[in-house]
Design a protein around this motif. Structure first.
Motif, PDB file in Angstrom:
ATOM      1  N   THR A   1       0.825  -1.205   0.000  1.00  0.00           N
ATOM      2  CA  THR A   1       0.000   0.000   0.000  1.00  0.00           C
ATOM      3  C   THR A   1       0.863   1.261   0.000  1.00  0.00           C
ATOM      4  OG1 THR A   1      -0.109  -0.194   2.394  1.00  0.00           O
ATOM      5  CG2 THR A   1      -1.998  -1.044   1.154  1.00  0.00           C
ATOM      6  N   LEU A   2       0.416   2.232  -0.777  1.00  0.00           N
ATOM      7  CA  LEU A   2       1.126   3.513  -0.881  1.00  0.00           C
ATOM      8  C   LEU A   2       0.112   4.638  -0.717  1.00  0.00           C
ATOM      9  CD1 LEU A   2       3.388   5.541  -1.909  1.00  0.00           C
ATOM     10  CD2 LEU A   2       2.682   4.934  -4.228  1.00  0.00           C
ATOM     11  N   ALA A   3       0.402   5.573   0.176  1.00  0.00           N
ATOM     12  CA  ALA A   3      -0.456   6.753   0.351  1.00  0.00           C
ATOM     13  C   ALA A   3       0.151   7.927  -0.398  1.00  0.00           C
ATOM     14  CB  ALA A   3      -0.573   7.093   1.833  1.00  0.00           C
ATOM     15  N   ILE A   4      -0.685   8.622  -1.177  1.00  0.00           N
ATOM     16  CA  ILE A   4      -0.273   9.919  -1.726  1.00  0.00           C
ATOM     17  C   ILE A   4      -1.123  10.934  -0.988  1.00  0.00           C
ATOM     18  CG2 ILE A   4      -0.248  11.375  -3.784  1.00  0.00           C
ATOM     19  CD1 ILE A   4       0.940   9.053  -5.184  1.00  0.00           C
ATOM     20  N   CYS A   5      -0.481  11.737  -0.174  1.00  0.00           N
ATOM     21  CA  CYS A   5      -1.231  12.496   0.824  1.00  0.00           C
ATOM     22  C   CYS A   5      -0.553  13.835   1.097  1.00  0.00           C
ATOM     23  CB  CYS A   5      -1.282  11.638   2.093  1.00  0.00           C
ATOM     24  SG  CYS A   5      -2.397  12.278   3.342  1.00  0.00           S
ATOM     25  N   ASN A   6      -1.342  14.782   1.594  1.00  0.00           N
ATOM     26  CA  ASN A   6      -0.809  16.120   1.873  1.00  0.00           C
ATOM     27  C   ASN A   6      -0.596  16.366   3.361  1.00  0.00           C
ATOM     28  OD1 ASN A   6      -0.010  18.661   0.720  1.00  0.00           O
ATOM     29  ND2 ASN A   6      -1.874  19.551   1.580  1.00  0.00           N
ATOM     30  N   VAL A   7      -1.023  15.401   4.197  1.00  0.00           N
ATOM     31  CA  VAL A   7      -0.938  15.605   5.650  1.00  0.00           C
ATOM     32  C   VAL A   7      -0.119  14.465   6.280  1.00  0.00           C
ATOM     33  CG1 VAL A   7      -2.261  15.940   7.779  1.00  0.00           C
ATOM     34  CG2 VAL A   7      -3.203  16.743   5.592  1.00  0.00           C
ATOM     35  N   PRO A   8       1.129  14.768   6.642  1.00  0.00           N
ATOM     36  CA  PRO A   8       2.027  13.703   7.125  1.00  0.00           C
ATOM     37  C   PRO A   8       1.507  12.976   8.359  1.00  0.00           C
ATOM     38  CG  PRO A   8       3.228  15.773   6.785  1.00  0.00           C
ATOM     39  CD  PRO A   8       1.788  16.082   6.563  1.00  0.00           C
ATOM     40  N   THR A   9       0.729  13.656   9.199  1.00  0.00           N
ATOM     41  CA  THR A   9       0.282  13.038  10.449  1.00  0.00           C
ATOM     42  C   THR A   9      -1.063  12.310  10.298  1.00  0.00           C
ATOM     43  OG1 THR A   9      -0.749  15.147  10.967  1.00  0.00           O
ATOM     44  CG2 THR A   9       1.447  14.750  11.916  1.00  0.00           C
ATOM     45  N   SER A  10      -1.524  12.130   9.070  1.00  0.00           N
ATOM     46  CA  SER A  10      -2.874  11.595   8.872  1.00  0.00           C
ATOM     47  C   SER A  10      -2.952  10.084   9.096  1.00  0.00           C
ATOM     48  CB  SER A  10      -3.355  11.909   7.462  1.00  0.00           C
ATOM     49  OG  SER A  10      -2.535  11.242   6.534  1.00  0.00           O
ATOM     50  N   ALA A  11      -4.180   9.621   9.289  1.00  0.00           N
ATOM     51  CA  ALA A  11      -4.431   8.191   9.496  1.00  0.00           C
ATOM     52  C   ALA A  11      -3.985   7.395   8.270  1.00  0.00           C
ATOM     53  CB  ALA A  11      -5.919   7.977   9.762  1.00  0.00           C
ATOM     54  N   LEU A  12      -4.191   7.942   7.082  1.00  0.00           N
ATOM     55  CA  LEU A  12      -3.849   7.193   5.862  1.00  0.00           C
ATOM     56  C   LEU A  12      -2.352   6.918   5.774  1.00  0.00           C
ATOM     57  CD1 LEU A  12      -5.060   6.007   3.212  1.00  0.00           C
ATOM     58  CD2 LEU A  12      -4.381   8.134   2.103  1.00  0.00           C
ATOM     59  N   VAL A  13      -1.564   7.910   6.121  1.00  0.00           N
ATOM     60  CA  VAL A  13      -0.107   7.742   6.058  1.00  0.00           C
ATOM     61  C   VAL A  13       0.326   6.660   7.047  1.00  0.00           C
ATOM     62  CG1 VAL A  13       2.116   8.905   6.465  1.00  0.00           C
ATOM     63  CG2 VAL A  13       0.301  10.067   5.183  1.00  0.00           C
ATOM     64  N   ARG A  14      -0.320   6.644   8.211  1.00  0.00           N
ATOM     65  CA  ARG A  14       0.005   5.597   9.201  1.00  0.00           C
ATOM     66  C   ARG A  14      -0.416   4.218   8.689  1.00  0.00           C
ATOM     67  NH1 ARG A  14      -2.081   9.460  12.747  1.00  0.00           N
ATOM     68  NH2 ARG A  14      -4.022   8.306  13.043  1.00  0.00           N
ATOM     69  N   GLU A  15      -1.476   4.181   7.945  1.00  0.00           N
ATOM     70  CA  GLU A  15      -2.086   2.926   7.506  1.00  0.00           C
ATOM     71  C   GLU A  15      -1.320   2.256   6.356  1.00  0.00           C
ATOM     72  OE1 GLU A  15      -4.563   0.157   8.222  1.00  0.00           O
ATOM     73  OE2 GLU A  15      -4.929   2.048   9.267  1.00  0.00           O
ATOM     74  N   CYS A  16      -0.637   3.058   5.540  1.00  0.00           N
ATOM     75  CA  CYS A  16      -0.011   2.513   4.328  1.00  0.00           C
ATOM     76  C   CYS A  16       1.480   2.230   4.549  1.00  0.00           C
ATOM     77  CB  CYS A  16      -0.188   3.488   3.159  1.00  0.00           C
ATOM     78  SG  CYS A  16      -1.901   3.601   2.625  1.00  0.00           S
ATOM     79  N   ALA A  17       1.961   1.207   3.859  1.00  0.00           N
ATOM     80  CA  ALA A  17       3.360   0.808   4.020  1.00  0.00           C
ATOM     81  C   ALA A  17       4.299   1.886   3.466  1.00  0.00           C
ATOM     82  CB  ALA A  17       3.584  -0.519   3.295  1.00  0.00           C
ATOM     83  N   LEU A  18       3.911   2.490   2.354  1.00  0.00           N
ATOM     84  CA  LEU A  18       4.760   3.499   1.704  1.00  0.00           C
ATOM     85  C   LEU A  18       3.991   4.804   1.609  1.00  0.00           C
ATOM     86  CD1 LEU A  18       5.956   1.296  -1.318  1.00  0.00           C
ATOM     87  CD2 LEU A  18       7.268   1.787   0.768  1.00  0.00           C
ATOM     88  N   ASN A  19       4.699   5.894   1.409  1.00  0.00           N
ATOM     89  CA  ASN A  19       3.975   7.150   1.193  1.00  0.00           C
ATOM     90  C   ASN A  19       4.799   8.147   0.396  1.00  0.00           C
ATOM     91  OD1 ASN A  19       5.310   9.271   3.010  1.00  0.00           O
ATOM     92  ND2 ASN A  19       5.006   7.551   4.420  1.00  0.00           N
ATOM     93  N   PHE A  20       4.073   9.034  -0.232  1.00  0.00           N
ATOM     94  CA  PHE A  20       4.693  10.212  -0.853  1.00  0.00           C
ATOM     95  C   PHE A  20       3.872  11.407  -0.385  1.00  0.00           C
ATOM     96  CE2 PHE A  20       5.330  13.622  -3.767  1.00  0.00           C
ATOM     97  CZ  PHE A  20       6.655  13.544  -4.125  1.00  0.00           C
ATOM     98  N   MET A  21       4.552  12.372   0.201  1.00  0.00           N
ATOM     99  CA  MET A  21       3.839  13.539   0.706  1.00  0.00           C
ATOM    100  C   MET A  21       3.884  14.677  -0.320  1.00  0.00           C
ATOM    101  SD  MET A  21       2.954  12.186   3.453  1.00  0.00           S
ATOM    102  CE  MET A  21       1.885  13.569   3.677  1.00  0.00           C
ATOM    103  N   THR A  22       2.713  15.141  -0.708  1.00  0.00           N
ATOM    104  CA  THR A  22       2.660  16.358  -1.503  1.00  0.00           C
ATOM    105  C   THR A  22       2.911  17.530  -0.551  1.00  0.00           C
ATOM    106  OG1 THR A  22       0.271  16.401  -1.175  1.00  0.00           O
ATOM    107  CG2 THR A  22       1.067  15.435  -3.222  1.00  0.00           C
ATOM    108  N   ARG A  23       3.408  18.612  -1.094  1.00  0.00           N
ATOM    109  CA  ARG A  23       3.689  19.765  -0.217  1.00  0.00           C
ATOM    110  C   ARG A  23       2.882  20.975  -0.679  1.00  0.00           C
ATOM    111  NH1 ARG A  23      10.050  18.912  -0.081  1.00  0.00           N
ATOM    112  NH2 ARG A  23      10.151  17.141   1.352  1.00  0.00           N
ATOM    113  N   ALA A  24       1.589  20.759  -0.750  1.00  0.00           N
ATOM    114  CA  ALA A  24       0.708  21.852  -1.170  1.00  0.00           C
ATOM    115  C   ALA A  24       0.616  22.914  -0.073  1.00  0.00           C
ATOM    116  CB  ALA A  24      -0.678  21.304  -1.492  1.00  0.00           C
ATOM    117  N   GLY A  25       0.890  22.519   1.170  1.00  0.00           N
ATOM    118  CA  GLY A  25       0.597  23.402   2.304  1.00  0.00           C
ATOM    119  C   GLY A  25      -0.876  23.230   2.663  1.00  0.00           C
ATOM    120  N   ILE A  26      -1.262  23.829   3.774  1.00  0.00           N
ATOM    121  CA  ILE A  26      -2.647  23.651   4.223  1.00  0.00           C
ATOM    122  C   ILE A  26      -3.601  24.199   3.170  1.00  0.00           C
ATOM    123  CG2 ILE A  26      -4.350  24.335   5.978  1.00  0.00           C
ATOM    124  CD1 ILE A  26      -1.964  24.413   7.957  1.00  0.00           C
TER     125      ILE A  26
END
Ligand code: M6R
Length: 363
Positions: A124-149
């Motif tokens: 599993t890979l999360a593509i997400c904008n919030v590093p502390t989110s549940a999805l990032v914790r849930e997925c084995a891999l992640n890429f963080m977008t840096r859109a800002g809030i």
């Protein structure tokens, strides 16, 4: 802080070149580690990709399907998270499950990832904008977008940075599969780095787009058309239009026009076409003729050198350049601005449209 803008959405639209540049900040070359430790092992063992998302993020995922199949040669499917989680599906443990979510808290996306894992799809890979989110914790891999809030309910900079992330994923998968030469890698990275400048030029088309919104704002329905990897951009344009202007808008793959929606076309049904200078332009052009022949008023976002010119019933705005596979990112900006100005003219609550929440944390 609105920094001189009237709405957060407007500010966020104009922040996109910065958001894309920030998302690319640590990207010096294409490599699996961009997606976390152990990504090479995971990516090397997969035979397909399943993208799960909701709303605008689903449109970003749809765009990625075109990229992944074309550039990486991997079968890719996309599912609305709320559909996937409640249907019986055939699990493939060799699938890479990519969850795309700005907030990382969308209940259906989290639910879909749980189902995928329960079915044995643990890559599993999360593509997400919030590093502390549940999805990032849930997925084995992640890429963080840096859109800002992102404050505006209608997603803008989160969407375009998701596209950047998904393009980087595509290139990484292509590389692992021996489909990305060093020369191609250099060319794509160059195009990515130049993207913020190119986006700035598209945003400068705002006055022309504002001119169109004056006509569109008086209509109750708008049809959006696109083909290929710009069909998802037409979907995104229609979603933005609905969300903030409350004008009923639908998007169709242009080839579907004759299969039903053409019956709706009249002088009361404006048609917005996302028409980049790609190999599908000729096909789209014949769809546009079908619209004109029924007195439909066309609003076309094209590129320079496309041979399309404004004529009675056909208005054309041309982007400065055709941007190859990254063109969907550039063509997102005009449809965002169109929706924004239509909403502005209608006096809606642009940042907090009625009935909607920024994060859909319940079903
Ligand atoms: O946080 P997420 O990316 O998971 O949110 C998904 C959708 O709720 C979101 O994209 C929504 O459709 C936006 N309001 C679109 O502008």
């Amino acid at each position: 802080d609105l920094g001189g803008y009237r709405y957060y959405m407007q500010k966020e639209i104009f922040e996109q070149p910065r958001a894309v540049a920030d998302t690319l900040l640590d990207v010096n070359s294409i490599m699996p580690e961009l997606f976390g430790d152990g990504a090479w092992r995971v990516f090397n063992g997969i035979d397909s990709v399943l993208l799960l998302a909701c709303g605008g993020s689903y449109h970003a995922a749809l765009t990625a399907k075109y990229w992944i199949e074309s550039l990486a040669g991997l079968p890719a499917s996309v599912e609305i998270a709320s559909e996937f989680r409640y249907r019986d599906s055939v699990a493939n443990p060799k699938t890479l499950v990519v969850a795309v979510s700005q907030s990382g808290e969308t209940a259906d996306v989290l639910g879909a990832v749980h189902v995928a894992k329960r079915l044995g799809m643990v890559n599993t890979l999360a593509i997400c904008n919030v590093p502390t989110s549940a999805l990032v914790r849930e997925c084995a891999l992640n890429f963080m977008t840096r859109a800002g809030i992102e404050i505006g309910v209608a997603s803008t900079k989160a969407f375009t940075t998701q596209l950047v992330a998904l393009f980087l994923l595509t290139l990484t998968l292509a590389q692992i599969r021996g489909r990305l030469s060093d020369e191609e890698e250099r060319r794509h990275l160059h195009a990515l780095r130049h993207l913020p400048d190119a986006m700035g030029k598209v945003l400068a088309l705002e006055p022309q787009i504002m001119g169109w919104s004056e006509t569109l704002t008086r209509k109750e329905n708008i049809l959006f058309l696109g083909r290929g990897m710009h069909f998802p951009i037409a979907l995104e344009g229609a979603l933005k239009m609905k969300e903030i202007s409350y004008i009923h808008a639908e998007a169709y793959a242009a080839g579907e026009l004759k299969h039903g929606p053409l019956a709706l076309v009249s002088d009361e049904m404006p048609v917005v076409a996302v028409a980049p200078n790609d190999r599908l332009l000729e096909k789209l052009r014949s769809n546009m003729h079908e619209v004109s022949a029924r007195n439909g008023r066309l609003f076309v976002f094209a590129d320079v050198d496309c041979g399309l010119v404004s004529s009675p019933g056909v208005s054309v705005i041309r982007l400065n350049e055709y941007y190859g596979p990254l063109s969907p990112i550039l063509h997102t900006l005009p449809v965002q601005l169109l929706a924004f100005h239509a909403a502005l003219a209608r006096g809606t609550d642009i940042d907090k449209p009625r009935n909607l929440a920024k994060s859909v944390t319940v079903e």
